[in-house]
Write an enzyme that holds these catalytic residues in place. Structure first.
Site, PDB file in Angstrom:
ATOM      1  N   ALA A 133      45.121  32.735  43.852  1.00 21.42           N
ATOM      2  CA  ALA A 133      44.848  32.578  42.419  1.00 21.42           C
ATOM      3  C   ALA A 133      45.360  31.241  41.887  1.00 21.42           C
ATOM      4  O   ALA A 133      46.245  30.622  42.481  1.00 21.42           O
ATOM      5  CB  ALA A 133      45.510  33.708  41.647  1.00 21.42           C
ATOM      6  N   THR A 134      44.784  30.809  40.788  1.00 25.93           N
ATOM      7  CA  THR A 134      45.271  29.616  40.092  1.00 25.93           C
ATOM      8  C   THR A 134      45.456  29.937  38.618  1.00 25.93           C
ATOM      9  O   THR A 134      44.790  30.824  38.091  1.00 25.93           O
ATOM     10  CB  THR A 134      44.269  28.434  40.190  1.00 25.93           C
ATOM     11  OG1 THR A 134      42.996  28.874  39.695  1.00 25.93           O
ATOM     12  CG2 THR A 134      44.116  27.912  41.593  1.00 25.93           C
ATOM     13  N   SER A 158      44.351  28.559  35.308  1.00 24.33           N
ATOM     14  CA  SER A 158      43.216  27.681  35.016  1.00 24.33           C
ATOM     15  C   SER A 158      43.696  26.413  34.312  1.00 24.33           C
ATOM     16  O   SER A 158      44.811  26.354  33.792  1.00 24.33           O
ATOM     17  CB  SER A 158      42.209  28.398  34.121  1.00 24.33           C
ATOM     18  OG  SER A 158      41.818  29.620  34.696  1.00 24.33           O
ATOM     19  N   HIS A 166      41.233  26.964  29.003  1.00 22.24           N
ATOM     20  CA  HIS A 166      41.851  27.918  28.078  1.00 22.24           C
ATOM     21  C   HIS A 166      41.543  27.529  26.634  1.00 22.24           C
ATOM     22  O   HIS A 166      41.302  28.395  25.784  1.00 22.24           O
ATOM     23  CB  HIS A 166      43.369  27.968  28.298  1.00 22.24           C
ATOM     24  CG  HIS A 166      43.743  28.598  29.612  1.00 22.24           C
ATOM     25  ND1 HIS A 166      44.691  28.084  30.454  1.00 22.24           N
ATOM     26  CD2 HIS A 166      43.281  29.719  30.216  1.00 22.24           C
ATOM     27  CE1 HIS A 166      44.806  28.864  31.527  1.00 22.24           C
ATOM     28  NE2 HIS A 166      43.950  29.857  31.402  1.00 22.24           N
ATOM     29  N   SER A 174      48.698  34.362  35.523  1.00 24.20           N
ATOM     30  CA  SER A 174      50.021  33.929  35.062  1.00 24.20           C
ATOM     31  C   SER A 174      50.432  34.560  33.737  1.00 24.20           C
ATOM     32  O   SER A 174      51.614  34.564  33.395  1.00 24.20           O
ATOM     33  CB  SER A 174      50.009  32.409  34.881  1.00 24.20           C
ATOM     34  OG  SER A 174      49.113  32.067  33.817  1.00 24.20           O
ATOM     35  N   HIS A 179      44.326  42.163  39.378  1.00 25.95           N
ATOM     36  CA  HIS A 179      44.331  43.079  40.518  1.00 25.95           C
ATOM     37  C   HIS A 179      45.458  42.847  41.531  1.00 25.95           C
ATOM     38  O   HIS A 179      45.626  43.644  42.436  1.00 25.95           O
ATOM     39  CB  HIS A 179      42.949  43.144  41.185  1.00 25.95           C
ATOM     40  CG  HIS A 179      42.556  41.914  41.937  1.00 25.95           C
ATOM     41  ND1 HIS A 179      41.485  41.903  42.793  1.00 25.95           N
ATOM     42  CD2 HIS A 179      43.050  40.662  41.949  1.00 25.95           C
ATOM     43  CE1 HIS A 179      41.352  40.692  43.291  1.00 25.95           C
ATOM     44  NE2 HIS A 179      42.281  39.935  42.804  1.00 25.95           N
ATOM     45  N   ASP A 238      41.388  46.853  38.885  1.00 27.47           N
ATOM     46  CA  ASP A 238      40.162  46.096  39.123  1.00 27.47           C
ATOM     47  C   ASP A 238      39.493  45.781  37.783  1.00 27.47           C
ATOM     48  O   ASP A 238      38.901  46.656  37.150  1.00 27.47           O
ATOM     49  CB  ASP A 238      39.217  46.892  40.025  1.00 27.47           C
ATOM     50  CG  ASP A 238      38.002  46.061  40.440  1.00 27.47           C
ATOM     51  OD1 ASP A 238      37.778  44.981  39.832  1.00 27.47           O
ATOM     52  OD2 ASP A 238      37.294  46.477  41.373  1.00 27.47           O
ATOM     53  N   GLY A 239      39.599  44.520  37.391  1.00 20.37           N
ATOM     54  CA  GLY A 239      39.088  44.091  36.093  1.00 20.37           C
ATOM     55  C   GLY A 239      37.581  44.209  35.957  1.00 20.37           C
ATOM     56  O   GLY A 239      37.059  44.171  34.841  1.00 20.37           O
ATOM     57  N   THR A 269      37.091  39.263  42.703  1.00 22.91           N
ATOM     58  CA  THR A 269      36.884  39.816  44.046  1.00 22.91           C
ATOM     59  C   THR A 269      37.489  41.204  44.212  1.00 22.91           C
ATOM     60  O   THR A 269      38.088  41.742  43.308  1.00 22.91           O
ATOM     61  CB  THR A 269      37.574  38.936  45.109  1.00 22.91           C
ATOM     62  OG1 THR A 269      38.936  38.809  44.726  1.00 22.91           O
ATOM     63  CG2 THR A 269      36.921  37.604  45.255  1.00 22.91           C
TER      64      THR A 269
HETATM   65  N1  SAH Z   1      43.564  33.355  33.544  1.00 21.90           N
HETATM   66  C1  SAH Z   1      44.640  33.363  34.498  1.00 21.90           C
HETATM   67  C2  SAH Z   1      44.206  33.449  35.974  1.00 21.90           C
HETATM   68  C3  SAH Z   1      42.958  32.755  36.368  1.00 21.90           C
HETATM   69  S1  SAH Z   1      42.629  32.864  38.117  1.00 21.90           S
HETATM   70  C4  SAH Z   1      45.509  32.161  34.342  1.00 21.90           C
HETATM   71  O1  SAH Z   1      45.032  31.149  33.847  1.00 21.90           O
HETATM   72  O2  SAH Z   1      46.673  32.225  34.743  1.00 21.90           O
HETATM   73  C5  SAH Z   1      41.743  34.393  38.177  1.00 21.90           C
HETATM   74  C6  SAH Z   1      42.598  35.602  38.319  1.00 21.90           C
HETATM   75  O3  SAH Z   1      41.705  36.712  38.481  1.00 21.90           O
HETATM   76  C7  SAH Z   1      43.497  35.615  39.538  1.00 21.90           C
HETATM   77  O4  SAH Z   1      44.808  35.874  39.139  1.00 21.90           O
HETATM   78  C8  SAH Z   1      42.943  36.752  40.418  1.00 21.90           C
HETATM   79  O5  SAH Z   1      43.946  37.438  41.132  1.00 21.90           O
HETATM   80  C9  SAH Z   1      42.281  37.627  39.374  1.00 21.90           C
HETATM   81  N2  SAH Z   1      41.213  38.508  39.869  1.00 21.90           N
HETATM   82  C10 SAH Z   1      40.268  38.243  40.793  1.00 21.90           C
HETATM   83  N3  SAH Z   1      39.469  39.337  40.983  1.00 21.90           N
HETATM   84  C11 SAH Z   1      39.936  40.308  40.150  1.00 21.90           C
HETATM   85  C12 SAH Z   1      39.540  41.656  39.881  1.00 21.90           C
HETATM   86  N4  SAH Z   1      38.521  42.228  40.522  1.00 21.90           N
HETATM   87  N5  SAH Z   1      40.243  42.341  38.959  1.00 21.90           N
HETATM   88  C13 SAH Z   1      41.306  41.782  38.312  1.00 21.90           C
HETATM   89  N6  SAH Z   1      41.726  40.531  38.536  1.00 21.90           N
HETATM   90  C14 SAH Z   1      41.054  39.783  39.430  1.00 21.90           C
END
Ligand code: SAH
Length: 235
Positions: free
Chosen positions: A59-60, A62, A67, A91, A117, A149-150, A222
């Site tokens: 993950a990152t 963004s 934002h 985060s 997730h 799971d979002g 994912t």
């Molecule tokens: N908006 C956040 C993270 C962006 S990265 C920030 O700026 O800090 C996208 C995030 O989506 C990651 O943390 C990843 O783990 C999450 N993610 C990916 N697939 C997901 C799913 N099916 N359900 C919930 N979260 C998910």
């Protein structure tokens, strides 16, 4: 273009985003100034860079300009007392900004539900929010960070005036559309090799309209079991 928004401090980063026209509202400046990005990154040396940064678990966080874009497009629906779902809350940084945007006079503070997730990231985001002065909001349940799971949304707190999705879905997930309030607005990256931000509006009668805002490159939404990288290099 937007990469030029990097600053030496949080205030400078926010000011640069404003100067480059990424957002226009004083309300967004106020919210972004209240959330210090240094509390949501692994390496503080890069806190005010206008780029995505690795936070572990594939993950990152963004880039701040994304934002700011999301806040700008969602702003008309981010009213005091509104309910927000932040999918892929990672985060916790955007959840904090969204929380500040739905605050108002006493008794009208809205609620943010972050769904992520990776359970380790959920725990970390709660720590980050507390470091950023939002411990009370978390304790009072005005900010709820849940593991799940979002793609299925979080029906327990639906409907949502605003849904932000921080990872790209191949197609618009139906449960998220169902959990969007009438009226309500969703900001979601959609696509695989090529992605666009879709702004999905539901009017007061439940009619849905979609508008493509811009081309983007997000990490995919994912299955948790596809994550390749579990360890972090540094904490
Ligand atoms: N908006 C956040 C993270 C962006 S990265 C920030 O700026 O800090 C996208 C995030 O989506 C990651 O943390 C990843 O783990 C999450 N993610 C990916 N697939 C997901 C799913 N099916 N359900 C919930 N979260 C998910």
């Amino acid at each position: 273009m937007a990469w030029r928004c990097t600053g030496a401090t949080n205030a400078e980063l926010v000011n640069n985003l404003f100067k480059h026209g990424i957002f226009h509202s004083e309300r967004i400046a106020m919210a972004m100034n209240k959330a210090d990005r240094a509390n949501y990154v692994l390496d503080k040396a890069f806190a005010y860079e206008d780029s995505p940064q690795y936070i572990g678990y594939d993950a990152t966080i963004s880039a701040p300009h994304m934002h700011a874009h999301a806040s700008e497009y969602l702003l008309p629906y981010l009213k005091p007392g509104a309910k927000v779902l932040d999918v892929g809350s990672g985060s916790g940084y955007l959840s904090a900004i969204l929380y500040h945007l739905i605050g108002g006079p006493s008794g009208t503070q809205g609620k943010v539900v972050g769904i992520e997730h990776v359970p380790e990231l959920v725990d970390w985001s709660i720590k980050n929010l507390k470091k950023d002065g939002l411990g009370d909001a978390v304790e009072e349940g005005k900010i709820i960070m849940v593991a799940g799971d979002g793609r299925k949304g979080y029906p327990q707190e639906a409907p949502y005036d605003v849904i932000h999705v921080g990872a790209a879905a191949p197609t618009l997930p139906e449960p998220l559309l169902q959990q969007l309030a009438s009226p309500g607005r969703m900001f979601i990256p959609v696509g695989t090799t090529s992605q666009v931000i879709l702004q999905v509006d539901k009017d007061q009668y439940g009619n849905v309209t979609k508008k493509e805002l811009m081309g983007v490159m997000y990490v995919p939404l994912t299955d948790r079991f596809n994550i390749q990288t579990f360890a972090r290099d540094s904490e």
